[in-house]
Design a protein around this motif. Sequence first.
Motif, PDB file in Angstrom:
ATOM      1  N   SER A 148      -9.218  -2.201  -6.188  1.00  0.00           N
ATOM      2  CA  SER A 148      -8.607  -1.260  -5.471  1.00  0.00           C
ATOM      3  C   SER A 148      -7.464  -0.408  -6.578  1.00  0.00           C
ATOM      4  N   VAL A 149      -7.498   0.868  -6.387  1.00  0.00           N
ATOM      5  CA  VAL A 149      -7.102   1.840  -7.381  1.00  0.00           C
ATOM      6  C   VAL A 149      -5.802   2.679  -6.646  1.00  0.00           C
ATOM      7  N   LEU A 150      -4.864   2.731  -7.434  1.00  0.00           N
ATOM      8  CA  LEU A 150      -3.638   3.460  -7.129  1.00  0.00           C
ATOM      9  C   LEU A 150      -3.746   4.723  -8.123  1.00  0.00           C
ATOM     10  N   VAL A 151      -3.643   5.893  -7.525  1.00  0.00           N
ATOM     11  CA  VAL A 151      -3.925   7.270  -8.319  1.00  0.00           C
ATOM     12  C   VAL A 151      -2.594   8.013  -8.008  1.00  0.00           C
ATOM     13  N   HIS A 152      -1.478   7.923  -8.878  1.00  0.00           N
ATOM     14  CA  HIS A 152      -0.290   8.703  -9.071  1.00  0.00           C
ATOM     15  C   HIS A 152      -0.765  10.365  -9.102  1.00  0.00           C
ATOM     16  N   GLY A 176      -3.443   7.330  -2.744  1.00  0.00           N
ATOM     17  CA  GLY A 176      -3.060   8.441  -3.787  1.00  0.00           C
ATOM     18  C   GLY A 176      -1.415   8.688  -3.286  1.00  0.00           C
ATOM     19  N   THR A 177      -0.736   9.244  -4.605  1.00  0.00           N
ATOM     20  CA  THR A 177       0.680   9.330  -4.070  1.00  0.00           C
ATOM     21  C   THR A 177       0.653  10.991  -4.405  1.00  0.00           C
ATOM     22  N   ALA A 178       1.637  11.604  -3.447  1.00  0.00           N
ATOM     23  CA  ALA A 178       1.918  13.031  -3.567  1.00  0.00           C
ATOM     24  C   ALA A 178       3.290  13.147  -2.861  1.00  0.00           C
ATOM     25  N   SER A 179       3.702  14.517  -3.212  1.00  0.00           N
ATOM     26  CA  SER A 179       5.291  14.616  -2.898  1.00  0.00           C
ATOM     27  C   SER A 179       5.674  15.115  -1.666  1.00  0.00           C
ATOM     28  N   ASN A 180       4.821  15.636  -0.816  1.00  0.00           N
ATOM     29  CA  ASN A 180       4.837  15.993   0.467  1.00  0.00           C
ATOM     30  C   ASN A 180       3.831  15.724   1.343  1.00  0.00           C
ATOM     31  N   GLU A 181       3.868  16.082   2.644  1.00  0.00           N
ATOM     32  CA  GLU A 181       3.027  15.550   3.544  1.00  0.00           C
ATOM     33  C   GLU A 181       1.853  16.491   3.532  1.00  0.00           C
ATOM     34  N   GLU A 182       1.862  17.658   3.377  1.00  0.00           N
ATOM     35  CA  GLU A 182       0.967  18.540   3.072  1.00  0.00           C
ATOM     36  C   GLU A 182       0.004  18.104   2.054  1.00  0.00           C
ATOM     37  N   ARG A 183       0.640  17.639   0.900  1.00  0.00           N
ATOM     38  CA  ARG A 183      -0.107  17.554  -0.217  1.00  0.00           C
ATOM     39  C   ARG A 183      -0.874  16.034   0.159  1.00  0.00           C
ATOM     40  N   ARG A 184      -0.363  15.160   0.574  1.00  0.00           N
ATOM     41  CA  ARG A 184      -0.692  13.775   1.003  1.00  0.00           C
ATOM     42  C   ARG A 184      -1.858  14.366   1.974  1.00  0.00           C
ATOM     43  N   ALA A 195      -2.522   7.922   1.584  1.00  0.00           N
ATOM     44  CA  ALA A 195      -1.857   8.812   0.814  1.00  0.00           C
ATOM     45  C   ALA A 195      -0.206   8.315   1.062  1.00  0.00           C
ATOM     46  N   ILE A 196       0.449   8.288   0.062  1.00  0.00           N
ATOM     47  CA  ILE A 196       1.890   7.770   0.195  1.00  0.00           C
ATOM     48  C   ILE A 196       2.700   8.769  -0.681  1.00  0.00           C
ATOM     49  N   ALA A 197       4.072   8.773  -0.306  1.00  0.00           N
ATOM     50  CA  ALA A 197       5.020   9.321  -1.156  1.00  0.00           C
ATOM     51  C   ALA A 197       5.588   8.488  -2.253  1.00  0.00           C
ATOM     52  N   TYR A 198       6.176   9.005  -3.477  1.00  0.00           N
ATOM     53  CA  TYR A 198       6.589   8.022  -4.579  1.00  0.00           C
ATOM     54  C   TYR A 198       7.927   8.305  -4.857  1.00  0.00           C
ATOM     55  N   ASP A 199       8.783   8.925  -3.881  1.00  0.00           N
ATOM     56  CA  ASP A 199      10.032   9.261  -4.398  1.00  0.00           C
ATOM     57  C   ASP A 199      11.311   8.440  -4.166  1.00  0.00           C
ATOM     58  N   GLY A 200      10.764   7.490  -3.331  1.00  0.00           N
ATOM     59  CA  GLY A 200      11.802   6.416  -2.912  1.00  0.00           C
ATOM     60  C   GLY A 200      11.766   5.036  -3.499  1.00  0.00           C
ATOM     61  N   PRO A 201      12.380   4.185  -3.197  1.00  0.00           N
ATOM     62  CA  PRO A 201      12.394   2.825  -3.888  1.00  0.00           C
ATOM     63  C   PRO A 201      11.327   1.741  -3.345  1.00  0.00           C
ATOM     64  N   ILE A 223       3.207   9.995 -13.867  1.00  0.00           N
ATOM     65  CA  ILE A 223       4.414  10.409 -13.365  1.00  0.00           C
ATOM     66  C   ILE A 223       5.627  10.276 -14.513  1.00  0.00           C
ATOM     67  N   GLY A 224       5.671   8.648 -14.854  1.00  0.00           N
ATOM     68  CA  GLY A 224       6.697   8.452 -15.710  1.00  0.00           C
ATOM     69  C   GLY A 224       8.208   8.133 -14.826  1.00  0.00           C
ATOM     70  N   GLY A 225       9.116   8.477 -15.671  1.00  0.00           N
ATOM     71  CA  GLY A 225      10.475   7.921 -15.037  1.00  0.00           C
ATOM     72  C   GLY A 225      10.470   7.024 -14.272  1.00  0.00           C
ATOM     73  N   ASP A 226      11.327   6.703 -13.185  1.00  0.00           N
ATOM     74  CA  ASP A 226      11.208   5.365 -12.594  1.00  0.00           C
ATOM     75  C   ASP A 226      10.075   4.540 -12.143  1.00  0.00           C
ATOM     76  N   VAL A 227       9.146   5.921 -11.854  1.00  0.00           N
ATOM     77  CA  VAL A 227       7.711   5.435 -11.377  1.00  0.00           C
ATOM     78  C   VAL A 227       7.031   4.235 -12.300  1.00  0.00           C
ATOM     79  N   PHE A 228       6.992   4.740 -13.632  1.00  0.00           N
ATOM     80  CA  PHE A 228       6.486   3.850 -14.402  1.00  0.00           C
ATOM     81  C   PHE A 228       6.943   2.464 -14.268  1.00  0.00           C
ATOM     82  N   GLU A 229       8.224   2.219 -14.306  1.00  0.00           N
ATOM     83  CA  GLU A 229       8.666   0.830 -13.870  1.00  0.00           C
ATOM     84  C   GLU A 229       8.259   0.229 -12.481  1.00  0.00           C
TER      85      GLU A 229
END
Length: 332
Positions: A148-152, A176-184, A195-201, A223-229
């Motif tokens: 299984s693969v998660l692609v940010h 896959g992650t993307a910032s809005n529904e159109e991109r998802r 396809a999911i969002a990645y901007d919340g916890p 992406i980096g930032g919080d997403v890395f953790e």
Amino acid sequence: MKAVQYRTFGGPEVLEYIDVPAPVPGPHEVLIETTAIGVNFPDIRERLGVYNRSETHVGGVSLPQIGGLQVVGRVVGVGPDTDPTLLGRKVMALMSKGAYAQQAVARADMVITLDDGADDVAMARLPCQGVTAFLALQVSAVLQPGDSVLVHGAAGGVGSLAVQIAKALGAGIVIGTASNEERRGFVRNVGADFAIAYDGPDWPGRVLEFTGGRGADIILESIGGDVFEQNFECLALFGRHIIIGSTRGPGEPFAPRRLMAKAQSLAGIYLPTFFQRPDLIQRGLHFLANGVADGTIRANVGAVIPLSQAENAHRLLENRQVQGVVVLDPRA
Ligand SMILES: NC(=O)c1ccc[n+]([C@@H]2O[C@H](COP(=O)([O-])OP(=O)(O)OC[C@H]3O[C@@H](n4cnc5c(N)ncnc54)[C@H](OP(=O)(O)O)[C@@H]3O)[C@@H](O)[C@H]2O)c1
């Protein structure tokens, strides 16, 4: 010939469309008359001078610079000690600079020949992002069938190709992650199962849900930032976490011993380092060209823009207004 050059680092307005002498191929190099030039995120970072800052620790650009990393075109000259049968052939090339021009020089060992009928624009979109995605999945993560693969950043250039390459290499569930529904929607359209969002916890919980609680065997992190953790909340036992970029910045320091308990691996990938392994670059280029030819990989070109308007192409990318990639037309 016409080329797009910058003499200072800065915004898109530093890109100048000017006349310059055609480059001359050196030993083991070819001169390509370009027909299509792919634009990449690193082109923007180079233009901004990001790679010249001491904290970046990569690359470096000498001014004035003609940027750009990938072209399709026809070989019109070969340097000393270079295979003369390449003359006249249509090629796809990866290079370290010089692509934003009507003629560009490439190393002969980072070029593959294409059929005359190959789609120039589609192919020009592929080398940098496609080879990065291929190497991350096949060489760094050693993708096994069923993984299984998660692609940010899966609506981006590297990400949308990574989704398709993962499937072509036999991956199981691809998220896959993307910032809005159109991109998802676009991410699902290129072949991701989810396809999911990645901007919340809470997004790692969704990855766990889709993978039956196991987590992702492979995570491509750009992406980096919080997403890395957060990635470590949904990385499977024996999981491979591959860092390919940090659009959001580097994030907090990381304590490597935490990888022991779940036997996980953390690796980075930087495409120019692989220029020392042209055999792997060529493997990636062939994989992509074959994938487009047999329909397993779609190029997803977002826009074709004249080379003279490279400034607008950079703006589109920086404002995240394109899905897929921008290709420059040097003949328009
Ligand atoms: N390691 C290497 O050798 C290598 C080679 C090529 C590229 N890269 C890196 O890989 C990453 C993706 O490159 P790409 O060519 O695919 O770029 P791209 O087409 O512009 O895609 C970047 C994606 O990242 C997401 N993103 C999150 N924060 C962003 C921000 N602040 N600005 C712009 N996009 C942001 C965007 O998706 P959403 O809007 O959906 O969030 C976008 O889809 C970049 O960090 C790039 O430097 C690394």
